[in-house]
Design an enzyme around this catalytic site. Structure first.
Site, PDB file in Angstrom:
ATOM      1  N   ARG A  49       0.862  -1.181   0.000  1.00  0.00           N
ATOM      2  CA  ARG A  49       0.000   0.000   0.000  1.00  0.00           C
ATOM      3  C   ARG A  49       0.899   1.232   0.000  1.00  0.00           C
ATOM      4  O   ARG A  49       2.082   1.151   0.353  1.00  0.00           O
ATOM      5  CB  ARG A  49      -0.873   0.009   1.254  1.00  0.00           C
ATOM      6  CG  ARG A  49      -1.854  -1.153   1.334  1.00  0.00           C
ATOM      7  CD  ARG A  49      -2.566  -1.168   2.688  1.00  0.00           C
ATOM      8  NE  ARG A  49      -3.495  -2.282   2.784  1.00  0.00           N
ATOM      9  CZ  ARG A  49      -3.186  -3.479   3.274  1.00  0.00           C
ATOM     10  NH1 ARG A  49      -1.970  -3.714   3.731  1.00  0.00           N
ATOM     11  NH2 ARG A  49      -4.092  -4.435   3.323  1.00  0.00           N
ATOM     12  N   LYS A  74      -1.353  -3.066   7.818  1.00  0.00           N
ATOM     13  CA  LYS A  74      -2.502  -2.657   8.630  1.00  0.00           C
ATOM     14  C   LYS A  74      -2.557  -3.459   9.924  1.00  0.00           C
ATOM     15  O   LYS A  74      -2.202  -4.631   9.943  1.00  0.00           O
ATOM     16  CB  LYS A  74      -3.803  -2.915   7.857  1.00  0.00           C
ATOM     17  CG  LYS A  74      -4.137  -1.891   6.815  1.00  0.00           C
ATOM     18  CD  LYS A  74      -5.476  -2.284   6.198  1.00  0.00           C
ATOM     19  CE  LYS A  74      -6.056  -1.214   5.332  1.00  0.00           C
ATOM     20  NZ  LYS A  74      -7.340  -1.627   4.768  1.00  0.00           N
ATOM     21  N   HIS A 147      -2.982   1.936  -5.133  1.00  0.00           N
ATOM     22  CA  HIS A 147      -3.779   0.735  -4.887  1.00  0.00           C
ATOM     23  C   HIS A 147      -4.084  -0.017  -6.187  1.00  0.00           C
ATOM     24  O   HIS A 147      -4.211  -1.241  -6.180  1.00  0.00           O
ATOM     25  CB  HIS A 147      -5.063   1.087  -4.129  1.00  0.00           C
ATOM     26  CG  HIS A 147      -5.410   0.061  -3.112  1.00  0.00           C
ATOM     27  ND1 HIS A 147      -4.762  -0.044  -1.893  1.00  0.00           N
ATOM     28  CD2 HIS A 147      -6.310  -0.945  -3.136  1.00  0.00           C
ATOM     29  CE1 HIS A 147      -5.271  -1.066  -1.222  1.00  0.00           C
ATOM     30  NE2 HIS A 147      -6.206  -1.626  -1.946  1.00  0.00           N
ATOM     31  N   ARG A 150      -1.250  -2.169  -6.662  1.00  0.00           N
ATOM     32  CA  ARG A 150      -1.400  -3.311  -5.745  1.00  0.00           C
ATOM     33  C   ARG A 150      -2.309  -4.374  -6.362  1.00  0.00           C
ATOM     34  O   ARG A 150      -1.993  -5.566  -6.341  1.00  0.00           O
ATOM     35  CB  ARG A 150      -1.970  -2.809  -4.413  1.00  0.00           C
ATOM     36  CG  ARG A 150      -2.202  -3.859  -3.352  1.00  0.00           C
ATOM     37  CD  ARG A 150      -2.655  -3.173  -2.057  1.00  0.00           C
ATOM     38  NE  ARG A 150      -3.220  -4.083  -1.092  1.00  0.00           N
ATOM     39  CZ  ARG A 150      -2.509  -4.824  -0.260  1.00  0.00           C
ATOM     40  NH1 ARG A 150      -1.195  -4.790  -0.307  1.00  0.00           N
ATOM     41  NH2 ARG A 150      -3.110  -5.620   0.618  1.00  0.00           N
ATOM     42  N   HIS A 173      -3.377  -9.983   3.373  1.00  0.00           N
ATOM     43  CA  HIS A 173      -4.802 -10.105   3.660  1.00  0.00           C
ATOM     44  C   HIS A 173      -5.014 -11.113   4.791  1.00  0.00           C
ATOM     45  O   HIS A 173      -4.365 -12.151   4.830  1.00  0.00           O
ATOM     46  CB  HIS A 173      -5.571 -10.594   2.425  1.00  0.00           C
ATOM     47  CG  HIS A 173      -5.646  -9.592   1.327  1.00  0.00           C
ATOM     48  ND1 HIS A 173      -5.834  -9.943   0.012  1.00  0.00           N
ATOM     49  CD2 HIS A 173      -5.569  -8.247   1.328  1.00  0.00           C
ATOM     50  CE1 HIS A 173      -5.870  -8.862  -0.741  1.00  0.00           C
ATOM     51  NE2 HIS A 173      -5.701  -7.811   0.040  1.00  0.00           N
ATOM     52  N   TYR A 182      -9.781 -11.362  -6.718  1.00  0.00           N
ATOM     53  CA  TYR A 182      -8.925 -11.348  -7.901  1.00  0.00           C
ATOM     54  C   TYR A 182      -9.137 -12.550  -8.787  1.00  0.00           C
ATOM     55  O   TYR A 182      -8.747 -12.550  -9.942  1.00  0.00           O
ATOM     56  CB  TYR A 182      -7.449 -11.255  -7.491  1.00  0.00           C
ATOM     57  CG  TYR A 182      -7.150 -10.040  -6.665  1.00  0.00           C
ATOM     58  CD1 TYR A 182      -7.183  -8.775  -7.231  1.00  0.00           C
ATOM     59  CD2 TYR A 182      -6.834 -10.151  -5.314  1.00  0.00           C
ATOM     60  CE1 TYR A 182      -6.920  -7.644  -6.463  1.00  0.00           C
ATOM     61  CE2 TYR A 182      -6.564  -9.030  -4.552  1.00  0.00           C
ATOM     62  CZ  TYR A 182      -6.609  -7.776  -5.142  1.00  0.00           C
ATOM     63  OH  TYR A 182      -6.354  -6.672  -4.388  1.00  0.00           O
TER      64      TYR A 182
END
Length: 183
Positions: A49, A74, A147, A150, A173, A182
């Site tokens: 990110r 994150k 993004h 990404r 994730h 995806y």
């Protein structure tokens, strides 16, 4: 009352020719162009990110064999992401004499040697896209952001036959459902 399920929009990503045009745009004979190229390549290689790339420190890089980077993502989660040999070489060249500097020194800095922010990363991607669109007009039809790069990483890994669980770990994730967008 349950919420109505609406179809999710498709994930925006760049085709190979579009990401190649983006990477070919920075003027690498200039110091800022070298930084821009290294940052774009880092984003594409790692799927980081904007904030993760901006926060990357020299100490989080291992540019040996095999090269990797520890990304602070994150929720204070960290992940180890492999770096391509070319990316490691570009980062070694970018850091130059700073390679032996303090471990907490940021990798990507602006022209005043101040740490780049996520807004700076976003501005760089937008500026590079506007220039690359002169060569590849299809970029004009897309809203390209860090993004988007990404998402491009994830789609290209998936097309290359990389396992969905590996992509999940690569992108940081928590849920496999997030990565399944995806597929």
């Amino acid at each position: 009352v349950p919420l109505r399920r609406v179809p999710r929009p498709t994930v925006p990503y760049l085709e190979k020719a579009e990401i190649d045009a983006l990477l070919a745009t920075p003027e690498r004979r200039r110091r800022q162009g070298q930084r821009d190229y290294a940052l774009l390549l880092f984003l594409y290689n790692t799927g980081a990110r904007a904030d993760e790339a901006a926060q990357t420190t020299r100490g989080s890089l291992d540019l040996g064999q095999p090269a990797s980077v520890r990304i602070a993502g994150k929720g204070r989660k960290t992940r180890l992401c492999p770096l391509w040999d070319h990316t490691a070489s570009v980062l070694r060249h970018l850091l130059g004499h700073r390679l032996d500097g303090p471990a907490d020194a940021r990798v990507f800095v602006n022209v005043r040697a101040q740490p780049l922010t996520r807004f700076g990363v976003y501005a760089l991607v937008r500026r590079t896209t506007a220039t690359a669109a002169k060569q590849v007009p299809s970029l004009l039809e897309k809203r390209v952001s860090p993004h988007t790069v990404r998402h491009t990483t994830a789609v290209h890994l998936l097309r290359a036959g990389v396992d969905i669980n590996t992509i999940r770990a690569w992108l940081g994730h928590v849920s496999l459902e997030t990565t399944n967008r995806y597929a």
